[in-house]
Write a protein that holds these residues in place. Structure first.
Motif: not given
Length: 512
Positions: A215-225
């Motif tokens: 879900w984090l990647v789907m939202r573009g939040r790659l660092g958190e992912a």
């Protein structure tokens, strides 16, 4: 002496060099996350288990008919698809983690309402609210656990929702037994009201859970992912590969260096495609699907259909009625026998979790349905003999009880956990949340149909005839699984679509 020590050391080193590579150890963090998410499944299990016994006392207290009993028990399965349908979009919108909060909040409110119900109508309203929460829980638990698990132990971890469903069923049965001696008006209300406890535990558990990396990647939040993947993968290399695979699968727009370990990049956010945020999913699944996606959707929905069409929910929900038909008259004896059903289901689901990543999904599923067919045929035959006999046939009574226990045992080693594992892991990332929601909708609708028709079906064609019908559905299910479901053991979530394409090609080649 020194020479002997050196020789021993050389031999030990040589043996170590020839040792086969060890399987990556399971990640403790991923295990903890899966357990916390899967606890939401207790909600369905507890409601299923507790209603089987509570309805005995509800019938006496509220003076309701058999049809009202069927509706009361089964209607929650027609309410829960509303929650599952909403959960697909909700989890794509606010995340998997906070969707779990919705599940706990709805069930908490439903349990309170049911516990204070003054009449049948109010009780039905409480079941409507609780059903929404169960629908949320059914959809989100397997999705979250599949997305947080490494491939090496995904079957083990993704089976946890079914483990907790069975744990909930057992707790419901124990609650029946514990409160059965209380005054009639108080006992069944406490049985239902105690359901607030697991919903509170779930709400606290969410506080320490990370968000799903997909879900984090789907939202573009790659660092958190990447930080979540580092904690839930078997190695740093696997974490990097999982991140790259997820990015490719969800259609990330923009650039991000997966190999860059600079902490300054940990909070990078990139643009994502519309498809990665859940738009266009229904069109891709049902209107213009590719051959592989069509196969995946048929398999995902079909496995949910047959899991319920075989009537095991009737065994769990109406076990006191079945035991009564088999010749057990005492309420206490029926509840004790029902606890044995819950205990058997829980033990065998725990056994199944350790075989999913060793034996594989397909062999366990086919073996499970084979055992279910034999158990249901045995139960149907024995109940028919008991029903047609003027005297008590003790061997048939004993065999009926054994058949009930073996049916839930064989269900738990395959059909129970694999349905949720398989239907979640085969869906591509871009389709997973809403595809899993559709699977849960099919599952609950079928469960509602089965549970709301059992008593009427038993009257129309005898209880033995009802189980012969369920056995026929189990045979159809075995054929469907054999012809439509490829093995998925050990594959990453992003490899699944290609696996179904290959399975389809191989099937076509075999036909030619």
């Amino acid at each position: 002496m020194n020479m002997a020590s050196e020789q021993t050391a050389l031999i030990n080193n040589a043996v170590a060099d020839f040792d086969p590579p060890k399987k990556p150890k399971r990640i403790t963090y991923a295990l903890a996350c899966s357990i916390l998410a899967s606890m939401t499944s207790i909600l369905l299990g507890y409601d299923t288990g507790v209603m089987s016994g509570a309805v005995i006392y509800i019938r006496r207290d509220l003076h309701i008919s058999d049809v009202q009993v069927e509706i009361l028990i089964g209607i929650i399965n027609l309410y829960s698809p509303i929650g599952s349908f909403l959960a697909g979009r909700t989890s794509d919108w606010i995340g998997r983690r906070y969707t779990i909060v919705f599940a706990g909040a709805f069930f908490f409110a439903g349990a309170i309402l049911m516990g204070f119900s003054p009449n049948y109508t109010f009780l039905m309203f409480g079941r409507f609210i609780a059903g929404i929460g169960i629908g949320y829980a059914l959809m989100i638990a397997p999705v979250y656990t599949a997305e947080v698990s490494p491939a090496s132990s995904r079957g083990f971890l993704t089976s946890f929702p079914e483990v907790f469903i069975n744990t909930g069923i057992l707790l419901g049965y124990v609650s029946n037994l514990a409160f059965s001696k209380l005054p009639l008006r108080l006992g069944w209300r406490l049985m239902l009201g105690v359901g607030v406890v697991p919903s509170l535990l779930i709400s606290f558990g969410v506080l320490v859970m990370p968000e799903s990396p997909r879900w984090l990647v789907m939202r573009g939040r790659l660092g958190e992912a990447r930080r979540v993947l580092d904690k839930t993968s078997d190695s740093e290399e696997e974490a990097r590969l999982r991140l790259a695979d997820i990015k490719s699968a969800v259609g990330i727009l923009g650039s991000y260096n997966d190999d860059d370990n600079d902490d300054d990049n940990d909070d990078d956010v990139v643009q994502t495609s519309k498809q990665s945020t859940g738009k266009g999913v229904w069109k891709e699944m049902f209107i213009h699907p590719s051959p592989a996606v069509r196969h995946i959707v048929v398999a995902a929905l079909g496995i949910h259909f047959f899991q319920q069409a075989i009537g095991l929910d009737s065994v769990v929900l109406y076990s006191p009625t079945i035991f009564q038909k088999a010749g057990i008259a005492s309420d206490n004896q029926k509840l004790v026998a029902t606890v044995a059903v819950g205990f058997t289901k829980t033990i065998f689901i725990l056994v199944a979790t350790f075989f999913l990543d060793r034996v594989g999904r397909r062999p366990l599923l086919l073996t499970s349905f084979g055992g279910i067919i034999i158990s249901l045929l045995t139960l149907a035959t024995c109940l028919t003999i008991i029903g047609d006999s003027d005297t008590k046939v003790m061997w048939a009574v004993g065999l009926s009880i054994a058949a009930v226990l073996t049916s839930v045992a064989t269900f738990s080693i395959g059909a129970g956990p694999i349905t949720w594992v398989y239907s979640t892991e085969i869906l591509p990332s871009r389709l997973r949340a809403q595809g899993a929601a559709m699977g849960a909708v099919v599952n609950r609708i079928m469960s509602g149909v089965i549970s709301m028709t059992f008593l009427s079906l038993s009257k129309a064609m005898t209880i033995g005839g009802a189980f012969f019908l369920y056995a026929a559905m189990a045979v159809a299910g075995w054929i469907f699984f054999y012809t439509m479901l490829p093995e998925t053991q050990g594959k990453t979530l992003e490899e699944m679509e290609g696996s179904f394409g290959k399975f389809r090609e191989n099937s076509n080649t075999d036909v030619k």
